[in-house]
Design a protein around this motif. Structure first.
Motif, PDB file in Angstrom:
ATOM      1  N   PHE A   1     -29.373 -28.586 -20.690  1.00  0.00           N
ATOM      2  CA  PHE A   1     -28.632 -29.252 -19.621  1.00  0.00           C
ATOM      3  C   PHE A   1     -28.018 -30.519 -20.186  1.00  0.00           C
ATOM      4  O   PHE A   1     -28.691 -31.306 -20.829  1.00  0.00           O
ATOM      5  N   ILE A   2     -26.727 -30.699 -19.940  1.00  0.00           N
ATOM      6  CA  ILE A   2     -26.058 -31.871 -20.505  1.00  0.00           C
ATOM      7  C   ILE A   2     -25.583 -32.780 -19.379  1.00  0.00           C
ATOM      8  O   ILE A   2     -24.809 -32.379 -18.505  1.00  0.00           O
TER       9      ILE A   2
ATOM     10  N   VAL B   1     -23.230 -35.043 -18.676  1.00  0.00           N
ATOM     11  CA  VAL B   1     -21.957 -35.527 -19.221  1.00  0.00           C
ATOM     12  C   VAL B   1     -21.489 -36.768 -18.462  1.00  0.00           C
ATOM     13  O   VAL B   1     -22.067 -37.135 -17.437  1.00  0.00           O
ATOM     14  N   GLU B   2     -20.396 -37.350 -18.981  1.00  0.00           N
ATOM     15  CA  GLU B   2     -19.910 -38.609 -18.422  1.00  0.00           C
ATOM     16  C   GLU B   2     -18.801 -38.394 -17.391  1.00  0.00           C
ATOM     17  O   GLU B   2     -18.232 -39.344 -16.890  1.00  0.00           O
ATOM     18  N   GLY B   3     -18.495 -37.150 -17.070  1.00  0.00           N
ATOM     19  CA  GLY B   3     -17.453 -36.892 -16.082  1.00  0.00           C
ATOM     20  C   GLY B   3     -17.202 -35.403 -16.002  1.00  0.00           C
ATOM     21  O   GLY B   3     -17.633 -34.638 -16.871  1.00  0.00           O
TER      22      GLY B   3
ATOM     23  N   LEU C   1     -14.422 -33.645 -16.224  1.00  0.00           N
ATOM     24  CA  LEU C   1     -13.527 -33.015 -17.187  1.00  0.00           C
ATOM     25  C   LEU C   1     -14.351 -32.553 -18.392  1.00  0.00           C
ATOM     26  O   LEU C   1     -14.220 -31.427 -18.875  1.00  0.00           O
ATOM     27  N   SER C   2     -15.240 -33.427 -18.837  1.00  0.00           N
ATOM     28  CA  SER C   2     -16.116 -33.051 -19.948  1.00  0.00           C
ATOM     29  C   SER C   2     -17.043 -31.911 -19.553  1.00  0.00           C
ATOM     30  O   SER C   2     -17.327 -31.028 -20.362  1.00  0.00           O
TER      31      SER C   2
ATOM     32  N   VAL D   1     -15.278 -28.741 -20.030  1.00  0.00           N
ATOM     33  CA  VAL D   1     -15.038 -28.424 -21.438  1.00  0.00           C
ATOM     34  C   VAL D   1     -16.344 -28.008 -22.129  1.00  0.00           C
ATOM     35  O   VAL D   1     -16.337 -27.122 -22.985  1.00  0.00           O
ATOM     36  N   VAL D   2     -17.445 -28.626 -21.759  1.00  0.00           N
ATOM     37  CA  VAL D   2     -18.723 -28.236 -22.366  1.00  0.00           C
ATOM     38  C   VAL D   2     -19.024 -26.764 -22.059  1.00  0.00           C
ATOM     39  O   VAL D   2     -19.346 -25.989 -22.956  1.00  0.00           O
TER      40      VAL D   2
ATOM     41  N   TYR E   1     -10.720 -33.433 -10.841  1.00  0.00           N
ATOM     42  CA  TYR E   1     -10.709 -34.052 -12.178  1.00  0.00           C
ATOM     43  C   TYR E   1     -10.816 -32.984 -13.273  1.00  0.00           C
ATOM     44  O   TYR E   1     -10.391 -33.177 -14.394  1.00  0.00           O
TER      45      TYR E   1
END
Lengths: 296, 272, 381
Positions: free
Chosen positions: C52-53, C55-57, C59-60, C63-64, C86
């Motif tokens: 589990f990541i 992420v900072e937003g 959009l990321s 992409v992940v 977003y």
């Protein structure tokens, strides 16, 4: 880093050539040198940029702003699939690193994702035709920092991204230059052995964008280092600092600036200003090197 | 309507030449369209540009497929029959080529004219940027744009010394161009597309990107490996510690020539 | 089989767990946030083997999952409203690269915190299959089915499963949770296409690859058949299916008029239809579950069987009209005898849609079916 001589550089090539880069392309050489050291147990990630060199590695691509996220996805998928033998490697321009890709880069660095990130830094957006980036140095001409009665080129110095990445406390940060292949490859070989987030910022002159003859790519890259415009160093775990190229005396920046069309307009005063900036920075770096510490 | 197709290589100014013609004929009261064939052109790579000239506004937005005139500003591309692809019957092929039209190998139902623009450019500008020289030949041979209009367009675009030298190149070519002769050479364009390289990826050969070729003097070579390690295209391999150049991979950037510490590599102008 | 009372967000997280998701990514945004928390809980407890990541937003996040899916992991992502918007840029590539990412979209409108379908509908041109579901059971079942459809070699297109924020995300109701073995049996492990591993590297593979437009469009259109198949098989195995997978007709037999609704409005509409049927009024409900690919054939058939259709859109394509309304009118145009198609914009920005509201709308559609003049033809409820 690992110390080597030119004879230690592996003969194997992992680039498939000739590619579609310009004559004398710095990033094309950077790709060749980096992948010589990395080999091909790699998934290489790219975002929109100039072509450099095609490598004999699997490739992924994603939207411009997203290299940090995409490399995270590659790296985490490799982990859950049990493929620790394959490295997630980004080969990304300065636009995709310093600017539009910065948010995802910083986030991936803060999470200490298991990623090797190479910035092929040619100090502007070259793929769209030489527009400034935050890696563009002070007073450099670009098509968006023009020279005229109301413009002297770029108004501000470039951002110090390697230091910013080091402030994320990642295992390895280094700068490198294509004119110093043993230094560059030594750093790549070292980084390759580590886990976590590793960042190597490679200055790669661009004859088309910097306005010099393609035969002088290496000369320009070398002078950048010899004048202190681009210092070579490494930062380990965000704590240890080491200059990897330390001449007794720096050459005057004028030698570097004068041979590039992007600095053709500089006055003596502007050159002096750059010289002062470089001297101060070099003093600081020497102190850090002496202490062996990165003060963050 | 007159339709022109330019062939050149990135950095020689084919796109600029197309713009200069459009600007020059506009001064003479004509309408024109200068179209660069957009991709992601690179310095040294074959590129294409088009011009349309008419007495009324040019409306069509497709590319030029059957040109009245083809202008090739690069001497190596001037040897490729495919540059003449689609040229209209009775049309003109204007080549940057150091030999007279009678010695051109390309043939067909059109006229051919030549000018040694590379030599002119090297002697006037000091660099093999051949676009303005070729325009002088174009003006003389076709009469489509007057020499004065082209001069004005050049000086507007390149102020100062560079402009003056480009005008000199223009005028010299105007004088030195070989007038058109029927194209009697044995080679026909065939089915091949005109040369144009765009995008990303691996190419078969970049031999035609070069103006100069590096030649190694093995006697002088000290086996330092610098030429090998600095070649962006892996065109240099080491055989018994000596450099061997693969000329299909060499773009003629000259890094090896410049970096050789014992001057064992010479830059020789490509024979045409 | 276990019945558990759970909120919609837990149903989504549970579906991801049962689907053996290997890489999950999200950025917290109301009203999706608790999915992220449930996933974190499952992973921390060791119930779910998943990267589990945080992420900072968004959009990321998109992409992940895109990159991880490309490498060969089964991926899950979830978002709401602004986060969904977003993500727009990379969503195109997830589809163009034919990656079977599944994403839960907990609807939140673009003008506040409350739900409507404008978030996911803003992505109609991204090439994602879009489903809109009506209760927590359907949330869980649809996410499991989505992996089966998305990973089918005939499809390989990402799927967004949308459900109304608050109305489902934070509302608890009984959900029948299938056994892990049953799900494993239904959903074989994911294999990427083609392999991205160095040992399989082909130097001739293109540097950039995106499926060309025409092929891309046709793949999505043809996915309708796979969706129907998977829905039917799910029904056989688990005893629950959802219409034909694309639309579900409720009490449409001998109907003179039908209303069409999506998401939770379709659920409320069932009560309205029951009430009207009890009064002897021949109206039915069509639940539109699959908006992309649009079930043109179903609406052509339904359109030839009734004299009026009333579309309830929990959305508006500004300056154009209701998305469902526009698509249905498009679908019926080729019929020799076309029914009337009325439009209703209802439930935007979370505005409550009551049973009585739907009864009134349905009665208006019935009037139109019987030749009475009704006005306006498109109405804001």
């Amino acid at each position: 880093m690992e110390r080597l001589t030119i004879k230690d550089i592996p003969l194997e090539e992992y680039t498939i050539t000739p590619g579609s880069a310009c004559q004398g392309c710095g990033p094309a050489l950077a790709a060749r040198l980096v992948f010589k050291a990395l080999g091909n147990k790699v998934i290489r990630h790219g975002v929109p940029s100039c072509p450099d060199s095609v490598t004999a590695t699997p490739r992924t691509f994603s939207v411009f702003e997203s290299a940090g996220a995409a490399l995270t996805g590659v790296s985490r998928a490799l982990k859950i699939l049990g493929r620790d033998d394959v490295m997630a490697v980004g080969f990304i321009g300065d636009g995709g690193t310093y600017d539009i890709g910065f948010q995802a880069l910083s986030a991936a660095a803060e999470r200490n994702e298991n990623i090797l990130w190479f910035c092929k830094n040619n100090e502007a957006y070259m793929n769209t035709g030489i527009q400034r980036s935050s890696a563009t140095p002070l007073y450099a001409w670009t098509t968006t920092t023009q020279v005229g009665p109301r413009g002297r080129g770029k108004e501000t110095p470039r951002k110090n991204l390697p230091f910013i990445i080091a402030a994320h406390h990642v295992p390895y940060v280094a700068t490198a230059s294509i004119a110093f292949p043993t230094d560059l490859i030594g750093k790549v070989l070292h980084a390759k052995k580590l886990k976590g987030f590793r960042y190597i910022d490679i200055l790669c002159p661009c004859p088309t964008g910097w306005r010099f003859d393609p035969s002088r790519t290496i000369e320009v890259a070398r002078l950048a280092v010899q004048t202190g415009m681009w210092a070579l160093y490494e930062i380990i775990d965000g704590r240890e600092f080491r200059l990897t190229y330390k001449p007794k005396k720096l050459k005057p920046v004028e030698e570097y600036l004068k041979i590039q069309g992007r600095f053709r307009h500089l006055t003596d005063r502007e050159i002096e200003e750059i010289q002062r900036m470089v001297d101060e920075n070099w003093e600081r770096l020497l102190k850090l090197d002496e202490m062996g510490e990165f003060p963050l | 309507m007159i339709e022109i197709r330019f062939h050149g290589r990135g950095g020689q100014g084919a796109v600029t030449a197309s713009r200069l013609i459009a600007e020059a004929v506009a001064k003479e009261g004509k309408y024109a369209q200068a179209i660069p064939m957009y991709g992601t052109e690179r310095r040294g790579a074959p590129v294409t540009a088009y011009v349309r000239i008419d007495d009324r506004p040019v409306r069509r937005r497709d590319l030029v497929h059957e040109p009245d005139i083809v202008i090739v500003i690069d001497p190596i591309l001037s040897k490729k029959p495919s540059v003449a692809a689609g040229i209209k019957s009775g049309g003109l092929l204007l080549l940057n080529y150091p030999k007279p039209p009678e010695e051109v190998e390309i043939g067909g139902d059109f006229m051919v004219s030549t000018v040694d623009a590379t030599t002119i450019a090297l002697e006037t500008l000091g660099r093999p940027i051949t676009n303005t020289a070729v325009l002088g030949a174009f003006s003389r041979v076709t009469g489509i744009a007057k020499l004065e209009s082209l001069e004005e367009a050049i000086l507007k675009r390149f102020p100062g010394e560079i402009g003056k030298r480009n005008v000199e190149a223009l005028r010299r070519a105007y004088e030195e161009v070989h007038p058109p002769k029927p194209a009697k050479g044995p080679l026909r364009p065939g089915e091949e597309e005109p040369p144009h390289v765009t995008g990303y990826g691996v190419l078969k050969s970049v031999a035609d990107w070069r103006v100069f070729r590096p030649v190694v003097d093995l006697e002088k070579c000290v086996s330092c490996r610098l030429c090998w390690i600095y070649c962006p295209e892996t065109a240099i391999s080491l055989v018994d510690e000596k450099p061997v150049i693969d000329y299909d991979k060499c773009k003629g950037c000259g890094i090896c020539v410049h970096e050789c510490p014992v001057k064992a590599i010479e830059f020789v102008r490509e024979a045409v | 089989m276990t019945i558990e009372v759970m909120v919609g967000n837990k149903a989504a997280a549970t579906a991801a767990k049962l689907s053996r998701v290997q890489v999950a990514v999200a950025f917290p945004v109301t009203p999706q946030t608790t999915i992220v928390e449930y996933l974190n809980e499952f992973i921390t407890k060791g119930e779910m083997d998943c990267e589990f990541i945080n992420v900072e937003g968004e959009l990321s996040a998109q992409v992940v999952v895109q990159a991880a899916s490309r490498v060969g992991a089964r991926t899950f992502c979830c978002t709401s409203g602004p986060g969904c918007l977003y993500m727009h840029h990379p969503m195109h590539d997830t589809s163009s690269l034919r990656l079977p990412v599944v994403m839960a979209v907990v609807h939140r409108g673009n003008k506040g915190m409350q739900p409507d379908h404008t978030d996911l509908m803003s992505h109609i041109m991204t090439g994602w299959i879009q489903w809109y579901v009506e209760n927590n059971q359907e949330v869980l079942d649809s996410i499991i089915m989505a992996y089966r459809v998305a990973e089918d070699m005939r499809v390989r297109i990402p799927i967004a499963v949308g459900y109304d924020g608050y109305i489902l995300s934070y509302t608890a109701e009984p959900v029948d949770v299938p056994e892990q073995e049953e799900v494993d049996d239904f959903l074989p492990p994911y294999k990427p296409m083609p392999s991205l591993m160095p040992e399989d590297f082909d130097p001739k593979s293109p540097m950039w690859w995106r499926v060309p437009w025409e092929e891309h469009h046709k793949i999505i259109v043809n996915a309708k058949e796979v969706i129907k198949e998977v829905n039917e098989e799910f029904g056989k195995r688990f005893g629950r299916s959802y219409g034909n997978g694309l639309v579900e007709e409720y009490r449409c037999e001998d109907a003179e008029a039908v209303i069409v609704a999506m998401g939770t409005i379709a659920s409320t509409a069932r009560d309205a239809i029951d009430n009207l049927r009890a009064e002897g009024k021949p109206v039915g409900l069509v639940k539109l579950k699959c908006l992309v690919p649009f079930p043109y054939e179903d609406f052509q058939r339904i359109g030839s069987e009734v004299r009026a259709i009333g579309m309830i859109d929990r959305n508006v394509c500004l300056g154009v009209g209701g998305v469902g309304h526009t698509f249905i009118r498009n679908a019926i145009y080729d019929l020799e005898e076309r029914p009337k198609v009325l439009g209703f914009h209802a439930g935007l920005a979370g505005k409550e849609v009551k049973v009585s509201d739907i009864e009134r709308m349905a009665e208006k559609v019935l009037k139109a079916a019987r030749g009475e003049s009704v006005s306006p033809l498109v109405e804001w409820v």
